[in-house]
Scaffold this active site. Structure first.
Site, PDB file in Angstrom:
ATOM      1  N   ASN A  16       6.001   4.469 -10.206  1.00  0.00           N
ATOM      2  CA  ASN A  16       4.851   5.373 -10.208  1.00  0.00           C
ATOM      3  C   ASN A  16       4.982   6.450  -9.140  1.00  0.00           C
ATOM      4  OD1 ASN A  16       2.038   6.137 -10.922  1.00  0.00           O
ATOM      5  ND2 ASN A  16       1.622   5.445  -8.846  1.00  0.00           N
ATOM      6  N   LYS A  36      -2.237   3.995   8.590  1.00  0.00           N
ATOM      7  CA  LYS A  36      -2.273   4.989   7.518  1.00  0.00           C
ATOM      8  C   LYS A  36      -3.679   5.553   7.342  1.00  0.00           C
ATOM      9  CE  LYS A  36       0.261   3.773   4.117  1.00  0.00           C
ATOM     10  NZ  LYS A  36       0.806   3.156   2.884  1.00  0.00           N
ATOM     11  N   SER A  44      -8.093   6.297  -3.159  1.00  0.00           N
ATOM     12  CA  SER A  44      -8.842   5.041  -3.227  1.00  0.00           C
ATOM     13  C   SER A  44     -10.169   5.174  -2.485  1.00  0.00           C
ATOM     14  CB  SER A  44      -8.021   3.895  -2.626  1.00  0.00           C
ATOM     15  OG  SER A  44      -7.070   3.420  -3.539  1.00  0.00           O
ATOM     16  N   THR A  61      -0.481   8.911  -4.896  1.00  0.00           N
ATOM     17  CA  THR A  61       0.555   8.721  -3.876  1.00  0.00           C
ATOM     18  C   THR A  61       1.675   9.731  -4.070  1.00  0.00           C
ATOM     19  OG1 THR A  61       0.022   6.366  -3.817  1.00  0.00           O
ATOM     20  CG2 THR A  61       2.057   7.046  -2.759  1.00  0.00           C
ATOM     21  N   LYS A  80      -3.751  -6.269   3.496  1.00  0.00           N
ATOM     22  CA  LYS A  80      -2.769  -6.366   2.422  1.00  0.00           C
ATOM     23  C   LYS A  80      -2.843  -7.766   1.840  1.00  0.00           C
ATOM     24  CE  LYS A  80       0.228  -3.529   0.535  1.00  0.00           C
ATOM     25  NZ  LYS A  80      -0.044  -2.113   0.276  1.00  0.00           N
ATOM     26  N   LYS A  82      -8.828  -2.280   3.895  1.00  0.00           N
ATOM     27  CA  LYS A  82      -8.379  -1.725   2.612  1.00  0.00           C
ATOM     28  C   LYS A  82      -6.888  -1.963   2.457  1.00  0.00           C
ATOM     29  CE  LYS A  82      -9.186   0.804  -1.063  1.00  0.00           C
ATOM     30  NZ  LYS A  82      -8.208   0.001  -1.806  1.00  0.00           N
TER      31      LYS A  82
END
Length: 434
Positions: free
Chosen positions: A238, A111, A367, A207, A123, A87
């Site tokens: 954001n 994470k 997510s 986040t 990523k 992810k």
């Protein structure tokens, strides 16, 4: 032949690389190495977890609006998928490079493990300047990148999400392109989508909300009341803008924020909701905002405040800045904002650093919620999402805090100990296929 799990010999680990402060992967590995020593990690597991599982590099030809063909370079790094599908976000930027993407993929592995999400880390990135591209060019770039990665992406393999300079529209193009190739609509292939395509309530704020949640948890541990707390936030995108507004709503006084145009300071407190509206009406920046004093980026990072939230880019806090930081708590909204040499200084000065792999994990947590909802075909209310996010982030913070107390280490090293320990235990249980 069975593993010798009791073997620990630091000499068989990799040779330390020459110091390269421009390489974020090395910064990640410096923290990983400390955790490996604390865990007395099996050397073979060290080698396995140090290296990305797969690295994909692709050329992306795009017909530009001018009719010219321009070829862009794209990356997708799968760092690890021991705990589940990999992810991670996709970023579009002119300075994207493979070392950065490798570091970000590894951070995603740790994470997910820290917040107990059953994903591995990945990523992606494309070397481009979105500000110089039309919507049509961005769509063609996105669709060709997705087509090139069609055997990499998948709801049970690798699940992209938005990152720097990508958004829910780009995720919608990825979903559509993948679905056209699969000959079925596959909502769970990507997260951070529009609500109308299976996106989750609360994903946009996730986040920033996670940053707020762990900030409050740290304040509670330190017996600091939000009403008596001042906050400075570097970055007003954001993550930064939402974290600032949510902390203000909890009673904190936000005295400084910054964006690409510089820092803005008001000792009496800023009106974050007003500033966010100003940004929307002002082409996306705070340029010209008159209700604050203009300050530099360094002045923001070292201003008088109780909590500092670096929510911009990597390597913002170096040794010189660390010496002058006045905040009691740093909450890393960005990935890798603190350089390794700054960590030692901050620790010596008694500054608590809530590390990126914990502090900004709210995005990947929601997510995960989105992926679960897509797989079930049943969607939760915003209240459900926010309640579950708060529970998972608070639990993760408390576990990291307890681990730091147990080993006498910083929260950052404690988070790595937790994450590396979890992934290595899963690897031990699975074994190595031969």
């Amino acid at each position: 032949m069975p593993f010798k799990f009791d073997v620990y010999d630091r000499s068989v680990y990799r040779e330390p690389a020459p110091i390269d402060r421009d390489n974020p992967f090395q910064a990640m590995m410096e923290r990983f190495d400390i955790a490996a020593e604390i865990l007395e990690l099996n050397p073979g597991f060290y080698e396995y977890l140090y290296r990305p599982a797969r690295v994909h590099i692709t050329s992306i030809p795009v017909v530009m609006d001018s009719g010219q063909i321009k070829v862009f370079e794209g990356y997708r790094v799968i760092h690890n998928d021991v705990l589940g599908p990999s992810k991670g976000g996709i970023r579009y930027a002119p300075d994207v490079n493979l070392n950065e993407v490798k570091a970000l993929a590894a951070w995603m592995t740790w994470k997910c493990a820290v917040v107990d999400v059953p994903f591995g880390g990945a990523k992606g990135g494309v070397v481009c300047d979105p500000s110089d591209m039309s919507p049509g060019e961005l769509e063609r770039l996105t669709r060709r990148y997705t087509a090139n990665m069609i055997d990499v992406f998948g709801p049970d393999r690798d699940i992209p999400a938005p990152d720097m300079n990508t958004n829910e529209q780009i995720m919608a193009w990825i979903l559509d392109t993948y679905s056209m190739h699969a000959r079925r609509t596959e909502n769970a292939v990507v997260t951070g989508k529009p609500i109308g395509l299976g996106g989750s309530q609360g994903r946009v704020e996730a986040t920033g909300r996670g940053v707020m949640t762990v900030s409050l948890a740290a304040m509670e541990q330190e017996n600091i009341a939000p009403a008596n707390t001042t906050v400075a936030v570097q970055g007003f995108g954001n993550v930064g803008s939402i974290a600032a507004q949510l902390l203000q709503e909890q009673g904190c006084t936000v005295v400084a924020v910054s964006d690409v145009t510089g820092g803005y300071y008001n000792a009496s407190g800023l009106d974050i909701a007003e500033m966010r509206e100003f940004v929307k009406a002002n082409g996306g920046t705070l340029d010209g905002y008159a209700k604050a004093d203009k300050i530099s980026n360094e002045e923001l990072l070292t201003c008088n405040c109780d909590i500092l939230v670096p929510a911009a880019k990597e390597d913002q806090i170096d040794a010189d800045i660390a010496e002058n930081i006045k905040a009691k708590i740093i909450v890393e909204g960005a990935n890798g904002p603190t350089m390794p040499e700054a960590d030692d200084i901050l620790n010596e000065n008694g500054v608590i650093v809530i590390p990126d792999i914990l502090a900004n994990a709210g995005g990947v947590t929601v997510s995960y919620f989105e992926w679960v909802q897509d797989r079930q075909g049943y969607f939760w209310t915003r209240e459900d999402v926010e309640e579950r996010l708060e529970q998972m982030m608070t639990t993760a913070f408390n576990r990291v805090y307890e681990t730091s107390q147990e080993h006498g280490v910083s929260l950052r090293i404690a988070a790595y100990v937790m994450a590396v320990g979890k992934v290595s235990e899963a690897l031990r249980l699975r074994g190595i296929y031969a």
